[in-house]
Write an enzyme that holds these catalytic residues in place. Sequence first.
Site, PDB file in Angstrom:
ATOM      1  N   GLU A 108       0.883  -1.181   0.000  1.00 25.17           N
ATOM      2  CA  GLU A 108       0.000   0.000   0.000  1.00 25.17           C
ATOM      3  C   GLU A 108       0.909   1.214   0.000  1.00 25.17           C
ATOM      4  OE1 GLU A 108      -3.208   0.003  -0.178  1.00 25.17           O
ATOM      5  OE2 GLU A 108      -3.845  -1.985   0.475  1.00 25.17           O
ATOM      6  N   CYS A 144      -2.339   9.185   2.392  1.00 31.07           N
ATOM      7  CA  CYS A 144      -1.996   8.585   1.103  1.00 31.07           C
ATOM      8  C   CYS A 144      -3.024   8.998   0.062  1.00 31.07           C
ATOM      9  CB  CYS A 144      -1.933   7.070   1.238  1.00 31.07           C
ATOM     10  SG  CYS A 144      -3.398   6.380   2.005  1.00 31.07           S
TER      11      CYS A 144
END
Length: 502
Positions: free
Chosen positions: A259, A293
């Site tokens: 990720e 993110c």
Amino acid sequence: MRDFLRRLGIEDVNPGATCGEWFSSGEELASYCPTDGGLIAKVRQATEEDYDRVVAKSAEVFKTWRNVPAPARGEIVRQLGLKMRDHKKDLGRLVAYEMGKVISEGEGEIQEAIDIADFAVGLSRQLYGLTMHSERPGHRMYEQWHPLGIIGIVTAFNFPAAVWAWNSMIAAVCGDTMIWKPSSKVPLTAIAMQKLANDVFADNGYEGVMNLVIGRGSSVGERMLHDRNIPLISATGSCRMGRRIGEVVSQRLGRTLLELGGNNAIVVAEDADLRLALPAVVFGAVGTAGQRCTSTRRLFIEKSIFGSLTEKLVTAYKSIRIGDPLEEETHMGPLIDDGAVQEMMDAIEAAKKEGGEVLCGGGKVDRPGSFVEPTIIKAHPDMKIVRDETFAPILYVFEVDDVEQAIEMQNSVDQGLSSAIFTTNVMSAETFLSARGSDCGIANVNIGTSGAEIGGAFGGEKDTGGGREAGSDSWKTYMRRQTCTINWSKDLPLAQGVKFDI
Ligand code: NAD
């Protein structure tokens, strides 16, 4: 003010490794508050020998834990969800204090950990496999899912509690044991979360299912990557870190769940409802001081509304209250440290050199701590800096001819995490969601890029790493699939009609 640290069991110097009991024998690591630069507390880091001790215990406990029925494993995760509820306020405060996100986001992060615990409890009765019709008479075929082993969980600083929970709650009901290596920038949140897990698992007689090792990426982190005892490394962090992890783990043919960084964009079509678009862009770009993110980093605006929307954005930015994240009215806290402030300043300089025009912000805030001004830069597609993820509140705005051009520009970067379009036109919305639309793992219509719910699979494409975590069928990554064929006939026919008579 520091009462919450005491209630969470944080001491002046804390051991940094646990597999039930706490220990560690490495150097001290200090955790500083990004709001005022003050020391919060210290952690004695784990050495490679400490790591080995945690692995040995995790492997031993796995032999028992894998045999516990999944719904019984879910019951323990349910208790952990309740424990996190009991401590939600204090944990949220610690996240805000140590990482710098505002208090409502700190509490939101703990809520996310609670949500995924609830999800995992339900999942513990739904680890379904398929059955298939065999081509051979008197044969039955099905697949089943077994626990995988010890899962290595590497987490980034910006979600110091939730990302561990996304992995660990699911891995626990799947029957895995795990070792968490958190970011060295936020070790105290990890200790507080882990203490709750230790209490719950010890109460149930299963110490050593969820474990923790705080130490350098270059020592215990690297040891974990090379360790064949760890079949899956689930890692959240920068693309640079992901490349290193992918390289090392694939060498030993291990699994990774990556990720990594994003470079997320919002497209605003001329028919958009700006009452929705404006706050979504501001929250996406300024929320968490641009340190998600999924933060909005690029904005593509159709030319007929470019001037009016950028003007509204600049006005909205001027109303952002920057300050102590523990105060309820603050919109934006500090960046994680002074290094992050410097990276933001360098990116702004690079943007200016490439012809970017700063529309607002652009500087540091004159007060102690790592505070910056949220910044909007009018950009053009040839600028190289807009292709990088700068982990800070910089929003690059682009004028585009139409939605098709916006999608093409949005997809032209290496990262592929989150994306959104604001439009009231069904054709534009469906184009954005179609195979020729957004190439990201997350594509939204009339909501922004950040703030995903745990029920969906979360993750991104291209350099974002391709991993999927949290909801939907992400649990499958944490298990091994076994295909079983049972012959209940009195013959031994071979598949595909092959003959082999002896
Ligand atoms: P980072 O890459 O500096 O560190 C992430 C983690 O990796 C830390 O725990 C670090 O110690 C560890 N690490 C670094 N090198 C290692 C090695 N060789 N072996 C083992 N571990 C190692 O990232 P950061 O600054 O903490 O976080 C910000 C980055 O994380 C941004 O790029 C952001 O987009 C990304 N992120 C992605 C997601 C997602 O879900 N896609 C979520 C949160 C953050």
